[in-house]
Design an enzyme around this catalytic site. Structure first.
Site, PDB file in Angstrom:
ATOM      1  N   THR A  86       0.846  -1.193   0.000  1.00 25.92           N
ATOM      2  CA  THR A  86       0.000   0.000   0.000  1.00 25.92           C
ATOM      3  C   THR A  86       0.876   1.235   0.000  1.00 25.92           C
ATOM      4  O   THR A  86       1.823   1.338   0.786  1.00 25.92           O
ATOM      5  CB  THR A  86      -0.936   0.030   1.220  1.00 25.92           C
ATOM      6  OG1 THR A  86      -1.819  -1.091   1.157  1.00 25.92           O
ATOM      7  CG2 THR A  86      -1.762   1.310   1.244  1.00 25.92           C
TER       8      THR A  86
ATOM      9  N   PHE B 170       1.270   5.041   0.769  1.00 25.20           N
ATOM     10  CA  PHE B 170       0.724   6.104   1.612  1.00 25.20           C
ATOM     11  C   PHE B 170       1.302   7.445   1.175  1.00 25.20           C
ATOM     12  O   PHE B 170       2.461   7.528   0.762  1.00 25.20           O
ATOM     13  CB  PHE B 170       1.059   5.858   3.084  1.00 25.20           C
ATOM     14  CG  PHE B 170       0.271   4.733   3.702  1.00 25.20           C
ATOM     15  CD1 PHE B 170      -0.881   4.984   4.437  1.00 25.20           C
ATOM     16  CD2 PHE B 170       0.678   3.411   3.551  1.00 25.20           C
ATOM     17  CE1 PHE B 170      -1.618   3.951   5.001  1.00 25.20           C
ATOM     18  CE2 PHE B 170      -0.048   2.370   4.110  1.00 25.20           C
ATOM     19  CZ  PHE B 170      -1.197   2.639   4.835  1.00 25.20           C
TER      20      PHE B 170
END
Length: 393
Positions: A294, A296
């Protein structure tokens, strides 16, 4: 073969004439750019271009040729605009003109060099979405270390508000997952708030099955996680007759298991969440895709950039007309810029119209970047630079 060679030679001669005429046209186009600069006239004149297309189409002797002439002159005029933008944005390393075109203002009392900076000191307040032990918390620790004065907020919007209202200097939000795509809510919020991306951090997603101390796999009857957490562990869960319940966050799921202390409950979350909440790890690496990550983003509400930044994020809106997106992408092509990502989101209240988000390699200090952005800003609506920061592979 002699006839074919003759025809090819004829085409070569025509092509030489076309190139000579093209360069002659471009030279006149440069004079036009200088004139427009003097009188403050914009490069794009849609009305003039439409009239020109109609005129040259009428010179063709068949409908097929008319369509070809249409495409040819659309491209020629696009190239002409690219050249004019390059001239108007300047060929020096000065930022005068460029910053005004893009609506960027240097920091008060700062020189050009200070325009590129991202100050960060120990104890700086940082907000992140979710709860302690969530992947956003892990990203915050990875980017800022444990010296930041960090606090969690319950939602993406609350994180944006914390930055806007000055409760925190920086915020940490998920932008994209390598297997499930962009976080659409975060992209929508980026267009609604005057907050800017100043950094990026990638967290490798490695889900684990967590339970209260003393529990075993045979005890589990219910598993909690974020919907994406459950989805990303379908293979592991496929042969288990467990009730699957979605919660707002993987770390929230871990906290629930800790609070209930029920050996029949388990959570799919990170091992960081297990340490934070004092849970046992019953199984590691249970997500289907082992290279799942992921991305960010680090946000703040000050328009500041890093001198060694290597990625730019922008957003803009386009009229709902044929060829508009192609024309915008041409700015990247003609300036030799590499585009990494393009996403679109519907514009509320505007049926079938979309806002585009583009990430590409570059730094605002680079001449070709300034050339491209000057053109894009001039030919789009609600153009914004969302950030210029260090991209993490």
């Amino acid at each position: 073969m002699d006839e074919l060679l003759k025809l090819r030679n004829e085409i070569d001669a025509i092509d030489e004439e076309i190139v000579a005429l093209f360069e002659k046209r471009m030279a006149v186009s440069e004079d036009v750019a200088e004139y427009k600069r003097k009188i403050g006239k914009p490069v794009l004149d849609s009305g003039r271009e439409a009239q020109k297309i109609q005129k040259v189409r009428a010179l063709a002797h068949s409908e097929f040729n008319a369509q070809g002439v249409n495409a040819l002159f659309n491209q020629i005029m696009t190239i002409s605009r690219m050249r004019q933008y390059m001239l108007l944005s300047g060929q020096s390393d000065e930022y005068s003109g460029f910053t005004s075109v893009l609506g960027i203002k240097a920091l008060p009392g700062a020189d050009t060099a200070d325009f590129f900076r991202m100050p960060y000191t120990k104890g700086t307040k940082v907000a992140y979405s979710g709860v302690e032990g969530a992947y956003a918390h892990q990203a915050m620790l990875g980017y800022f270390g444990d010296s930041a004065d960090a606090f969690n907020v319950p939602s993406f919007k609350a994180c944006m508000d914390a930055i806007k209202d000055g409760e925190a200097r920086y915020g940490v939000l998920p932008a994209e997952n390598s297997s499930t795509g962009i976080i659409t809510d975060v992209y929508d919020l980026l267009s609604q708030y005057d907050n800017y991306i100043v950094g990026e951090y990638v967290v490798r997603v490695s889900h684990a099955l967590l339970a209260c101390p003393g529990a075993s796999l045979s005890d589990i009857k219910t598993v909690y996680s974020h919907p994406q957490g459950l989805l990303q562990c379908r293979g592991f869960l496929a042969d288990k007759d467990w009730q699957q319940i979605s919660l707002s966050n993987t770390a929230v799921a871990a906290r629930k298991v800790k609070e209930d202390m029920d050996p029949s409950q388990a959570a799919i979350a990170s091992e960081t969440a297990a340490r934070v909440h004092g849970l046992s790890v019953l199984a590691r690496g249970i997500n289907d895709l082992k290279n799942n990550s992921t991305r960010f983003i680090i946000i703040e509400n000050r328009r500041e950039y890093m001198k060694n930044a290597n990625q730019i994020s922008i957003c803009f809106e386009l009229p709902h007309a044929s060829g508009t997106l192609y024309n915008i992408l041409s700015h990247f092509i003609f300036n030799g810029l590499n585009m990494n990502r393009i996403e679109s989101r519907p514009i509320p209240g505007k049926k079938w119209q979309y806002r585009f988000f583009v990430d590409f390699d570059g730094c605002l200090a680079q001449r070709q970047v300034r050339n491209a952005l000057t053109g894009i800003a001039s030919e789009t609506e609600n153009f914004r630079i969302l950030g210029n920061y260090i991209h993490v592979e």
